[in-house]
Write an enzyme that holds these catalytic residues in place. Structure first.
Site, PDB file in Angstrom:
ATOM      1  N   CYS A 208       7.630   5.725  -9.597  1.00 38.39           N
ATOM      2  CA  CYS A 208       8.093   6.012 -10.954  1.00 38.39           C
ATOM      3  C   CYS A 208       9.070   4.910 -11.356  1.00 38.39           C
ATOM      4  CB  CYS A 208       8.799   7.345 -11.110  1.00 38.39           C
ATOM      5  SG  CYS A 208       7.826   8.770 -10.669  1.00 38.39           S
TER       6      CYS A 208
ATOM      7  N   ARG B  60       5.125   0.550 -10.366  1.00 39.75           N
ATOM      8  CA  ARG B  60       5.741   1.620  -9.579  1.00 39.75           C
ATOM      9  C   ARG B  60       5.068   2.970  -9.806  1.00 39.75           C
ATOM     10  NH1 ARG B  60      11.156   0.330  -7.806  1.00 39.75           N
ATOM     11  NH2 ARG B  60      11.429   2.554  -7.593  1.00 39.75           N
TER      12      ARG B  60
ATOM     13  N   TRP C  68       4.674   8.421 -11.420  1.00 39.40           N
ATOM     14  CA  TRP C  68       3.713   8.598 -10.329  1.00 39.40           C
ATOM     15  C   TRP C  68       3.904  10.043  -9.893  1.00 39.40           C
ATOM     16  CZ3 TRP C  68       3.711   9.968  -5.151  1.00 39.40           C
ATOM     17  CH2 TRP C  68       2.556   9.645  -4.417  1.00 39.40           C
TER      18      TRP C  68
ATOM     19  N   ASN D 283      13.459   9.884 -11.227  1.00 40.60           N
ATOM     20  CA  ASN D 283      12.641   9.440 -10.088  1.00 40.60           C
ATOM     21  C   ASN D 283      13.100  10.209  -8.869  1.00 40.60           C
ATOM     22  OD1 ASN D 283      11.579   7.505 -11.707  1.00 40.60           O
ATOM     23  ND2 ASN D 283      12.586   5.772 -10.739  1.00 40.60           N
ATOM     24  N   GLY D 284      12.189  10.580  -8.005  1.00 41.80           N
ATOM     25  CA  GLY D 284      12.573  11.306  -6.796  1.00 41.80           C
ATOM     26  C   GLY D 284      12.024  12.717  -6.823  1.00 41.80           C
TER      27      GLY D 284
ATOM     28  N   GLU E  37      -5.137  -4.542   8.347  1.00 40.65           N
ATOM     29  CA  GLU E  37      -4.662  -4.961   7.031  1.00 40.65           C
ATOM     30  C   GLU E  37      -5.844  -5.288   6.098  1.00 40.65           C
ATOM     31  OE1 GLU E  37      -2.068  -4.722   5.469  1.00 40.65           O
ATOM     32  OE2 GLU E  37      -2.068  -6.225   3.903  1.00 40.65           O
TER      33      GLU E  37
ATOM     34  N   LYS F 119      -6.538  -3.368   2.594  1.00 39.91           N
ATOM     35  CA  LYS F 119      -6.654  -4.050   1.294  1.00 39.91           C
ATOM     36  C   LYS F 119      -7.904  -3.575   0.554  1.00 39.91           C
ATOM     37  CE  LYS F 119      -3.536  -5.157   0.852  1.00 39.91           C
ATOM     38  NZ  LYS F 119      -2.399  -5.017   1.649  1.00 39.91           N
TER      39      LYS F 119
ATOM     40  N   GLU G  56      -7.505   0.063  -0.670  1.00 39.13           N
ATOM     41  CA  GLU G  56      -6.513   0.201  -1.737  1.00 39.13           C
ATOM     42  C   GLU G  56      -7.071  -0.177  -3.103  1.00 39.13           C
ATOM     43  OE1 GLU G  56      -2.056  -0.742  -0.234  1.00 39.13           O
ATOM     44  OE2 GLU G  56      -3.438  -2.387  -0.026  1.00 39.13           O
TER      45      GLU G  56
ATOM     46  N   HIS H 174     -15.770   3.211  21.530  1.00 35.95           N
ATOM     47  CA  HIS H 174     -15.348   4.595  21.728  1.00 35.95           C
ATOM     48  C   HIS H 174     -15.479   5.428  20.467  1.00 35.95           C
ATOM     49  CE1 HIS H 174     -14.009   3.461  25.695  1.00 35.95           C
ATOM     50  NE2 HIS H 174     -13.432   2.416  25.144  1.00 35.95           N
TER      51      HIS H 174
ATOM     52  N   LYS I 297       3.658   0.968  -5.972  1.00 31.78           N
ATOM     53  CA  LYS I 297       4.146  -0.175  -5.211  1.00 31.78           C
ATOM     54  C   LYS I 297       5.265   0.208  -4.256  1.00 31.78           C
ATOM     55  CE  LYS I 297       4.453  -4.502  -4.280  1.00 31.78           C
ATOM     56  NZ  LYS I 297       3.394  -4.936  -3.366  1.00 31.78           N
TER      57      LYS I 297
HETATM   58  C1  G6P Z   1       3.243   1.291  -0.587  1.00 33.61           C
HETATM   59  C2  G6P Z   1       2.658  -0.008  -1.108  1.00 33.61           C
HETATM   60  C3  G6P Z   1       2.239  -0.888   0.070  1.00 33.61           C
HETATM   61  C4  G6P Z   1       3.412  -1.119   1.011  1.00 33.61           C
HETATM   62  C5  G6P Z   1       4.038   0.198   1.465  1.00 33.61           C
HETATM   63  C6  G6P Z   1       5.360  -0.032   2.174  1.00 33.61           C
HETATM   64  O1  G6P Z   1       2.260   2.048   0.012  1.00 33.61           O
HETATM   65  O2  G6P Z   1       1.547   0.248  -1.948  1.00 33.61           O
HETATM   66  O3  G6P Z   1       1.779  -2.129  -0.408  1.00 33.61           O
HETATM   67  O4  G6P Z   1       2.981  -1.842   2.123  1.00 33.61           O
HETATM   68  O5  G6P Z   1       4.315   1.036   0.339  1.00 33.61           O
HETATM   69  O6  G6P Z   1       6.260  -0.573   1.262  1.00 33.61           O
HETATM   70  P1  G6P Z   1       7.494  -1.464   1.620  1.00 33.61           P
HETATM   71  O7  G6P Z   1       8.091  -1.825   0.298  1.00 33.61           O
HETATM   72  O8  G6P Z   1       8.415  -0.609   2.432  1.00 33.61           O
HETATM   73  O9  G6P Z   1       7.021  -2.635   2.371  1.00 33.61           O
END
Ligand code: G6P
Length: 611
Positions: A2, A27, A73, A99-100, A484, A488, A491, A507, A606
């Site tokens: 948010c 955000r 969000w 927010n929160g 990773e 990606k 996501e 396995h 984010k």
């Molecule tokens: C969210 C973002 C990711 C990020 C993760 C951890 O899920 O979408 O891209 O890796 O948070 O965030 P940070 O800011 O702690 O690296």
């Protein structure tokens, strides 16, 4: 998670809020809203992105020099117009953005319900608005005091901003566990949950800490604790600039950020990798080397992509510095009996420096006496401020929700830390140190080589755009890269993908392999090459469609693969820094082909500032 923005001054608040919300949209983007005061209080709320709010604002011709806005969000209550912020009490005299999560909202809601309050939606925030109203209407306290008293009754986390129709001279803000800053202009002030909406107007900011609130007017701001103790706050100078938070000609932030990596990796090493002297100098860790070197174990805690960087860090610390490492999901660590104590060191990794679970893990480790170090990107973020020492990644603002340049910068810092500690502990030889210094120094130019020609990656992306599943396999340093790569793809393209250590495939995941399954094999580490060839043979025997990410010397894997994306050779332990780049691009091109919203993928945010 948010975004909040607020403005009080002499300009058009609605325009500033809209622009700020667009900058904060990474955000969260389920719904958006704002309240602007100009004689009356206009409150606009709409499901969807900030562009919907913009249309509504233009249509209703909303103007004023004081206001607050929010991009959401959703946590409690589905994303719709009613649940969008701002929220108001029954008398609609004030508006609140939040927010929160108010964790005791259910108890408060029932209590307020018994007192006759009716709620329009399902959010915890609306309950807080009614609580403030109840206190203000039923007791003899002014509005600011009513906010303060209400906050002493709530449990959970918040960053809030409030404006009142009959007090058009102030914004009230407060923070507990959800970031908030005040931007200081000339006769004007800004409020935001991060610096991006403010940077265009001022570089001077004050960060609120937990349990602090502030009353902001056109004349200044007064900060106090929730217990009403006045505070004098330090004014910080923001280091980022406007260019860094704009797309700069790229169609998406994510692509811009992928292409920035040669520079961001170089920035991350600047002044730290001293090539002429075969030395690493990390100023942020001065004085803590001894404790780090003698740690019983280092616990790396992080979430998402930062957790993947942490896994690479584990391999690097063990190999180069002989330091035992455990890598933990911060969300799991915080609720476990992890037996951490003063003999341990916790290293938290976070791009945003605001992730709620990572912050909680940090606080738990500190409480139990462990030294806490941080690797953060956002300067001045909560995690950066709460660690004992740490290293900034200096990757610049990362706006694309899928993290790219932050990952390579985190791995670069981890490599430098491991090298530095290896030398400090005298377990890293002169020869290997010299080789790694040379190799690390080459990384920016190697990444540039990959970015110079992306045709092959685009071709593979075209062929597999509509694949329903993907498997990513890696070994050793590139097992985290497989994770990773899969993350990606999930996501931003919503394709189901799994990352696995190549040998572990036998396995379970091997059962998934048939002639339709794309299998991305990261074959960039020499010392496990033979084993990797066997794993690739196993995939081939089951007619899997092999896409190899292969360094020049790994031609055996290349021969087995249907497609080979070649990456430059580099020392094994640094190979994640180059191997991840084609995977970022592959997911990007697939998502674009599938017409997905690359920078704002569904359901994600984010920076995750709730548990
Ligand atoms: C969210 C973002 C990711 C990020 C993760 C951890 O899920 O979408 O891209 O890796 O948070 O965030 P940070 O800011 O702690 O690296």
């Amino acid at each position: 998670m948010c975004g909040i923005v607020g403005y009080i001054g002499h300009r058009d608040a609605a325009e500033i809020i809209l622009k700020g919300l667009q900058r904060l949209e990474y955000r969260g983007y389920d719904s958006a809203g704002m309240a602007v005061i100009n004689g009356q209080m206009d409150v606009l709320k709409v499901k969807g992105k900030v562009k919907e709010l913009l249309k509504m604002t233009r249509k209703k011709k909303v103007h004023g020099s004081l206001g607050i806005g929010h991009t959401r969000w959703a946590t409690h209550g589905e994303p719709n117009d009613v649940n969008a912020h701002p929220h108001m009490g029954a008398y609609r005299k004030f508006a609140l953005v939040h927010n929160g999560i108010i964790e005791n909202y259910d108890v408060l809601r029932q209590d307020l319900g018994q007192k006759g309050h009716h709620f329009a939606g399902d959010t915890d925030t609306e309950v807080l608005a009614h609580l403030i109203e109840e206190i203000h209407e039923m007791s003899d306290v002014d509005f600011t005091e009513a906010v303060r008293l209400a906050l002493t009754q709530v449990e959970g986390t918040y960053g809030i901003a409030i404006v009142h129709k009959y007090h058009p001279d102030r914004i009230i803000v407060a923070r507990k566990g959800s970031p908030l800053l005040i931007g200081i202009g000339d006769g004007e002030y800004f409020v935001a949950s991060d610096a991006s909406p403010v940077i265009e107007f001022t570089k001077k900011v004050v960060y609120l800490e937990d349990d602090e609130m502030a009353v902001i007017s056109r004349e200044g701001y007064e900060v106090s604790t929730l217990k009403n103790v006045p505070l004098t706050k330090e004014v910080h100078e923001l280091a980022m600039n406007l260019e860094q938070i704009e797309k700069g000609g790229f169609p998406h932030f994510m692509l811009k950020e992928i292409f920035e990596q040669p520079d961001t990796i170089a920035d991350c090493m600047r002044g730290r990798l001293i090539v002429d002297e075969n030395r690493i100098q990390l100023g942020g860790l001065t004085g803590v080397e001894k404790r780090l070197a003698s740690a019983r174990r280092v616990i790396i805690a992080a979430c998402g992509t930062s957790w993947h960087a942490g896994l690479v860090g584990e391999y690097l610390f063990e190999y180069l510095a002989h330091i035992p490492v455990e890598v933990e999901y911060a969300s799991e660590f915080r609720y476990r009996e992890t037996l951490i104590n003063e003999q341990d060191v916790m290293l938290v990794i976070s791009q945003s420096g605001e992730t709620a679970d990572t912050l909680a893990a940090l606080r738990q480790a500190r409480k139990r006496g462990a030294m806490v170090l941080g690797i953060c990107n956002v300067v001045g973020s909560t995690i950066a401020r709460e660690t004992d020492a740490g290293v900034y990644t200096h990757a610049g603002p990362e706006i694309g929700v899928a993290s790219t340049k932050a990952f390579t910068a985190q791995v670069t810092v981890l490599a430098m830390m491991a090298m530095m500690m290896g030398r400090y502990k005298k377990v890293l030889s002169d020869e290997l140190m010299a080789e790694l210094v040379r190799e690390l120094n080459r990384v920016p130019s190697l990444v540039k080589m990959i970015l110079r020609d992306t045709k092959k990656i685009e071709e593979v992306a075209r062929l597999f755009t509509y694949a329903p599943n993907f498997l990513y396999l890696g070994r050793s340093y590139n097992f985290p890269v497989a994770l990773e790569g899969a993350l990606k793809l999930k996501e931003i393209s919503y394709i189901h993908a799994e990352g696995y250590p190549a040998a572990e495939m036998k396995h379970g995941p091997i059962a998934l392999i048939d002639e339709h399954m794309p299998v991305v094999v990261i074959a960039a580490t020499d010392h496990t090459n033979d084993k990797m060839i066997s794993n690739v043979e196993e995939v081939k025997a089951r007619k899997g469609r092999i896409i190899a990410i292969s360094s020049n010397g790994q031609s055996e894997v290349g021969k087995l693969a249907e497609f080979t994306i070649t990456i430059p050779e580099i020392h094994d332990c640094l190979s994640p820094l180059v191997a991840v780049v084609p995977l970022q691009l592959l997911s990007y091109y697939i998502a674009v082909n599938r017409k997905c919203d690359v920078d704002q993928p569904r359901n994600l945010a984010k920076s995750v500032t709730v548990e």
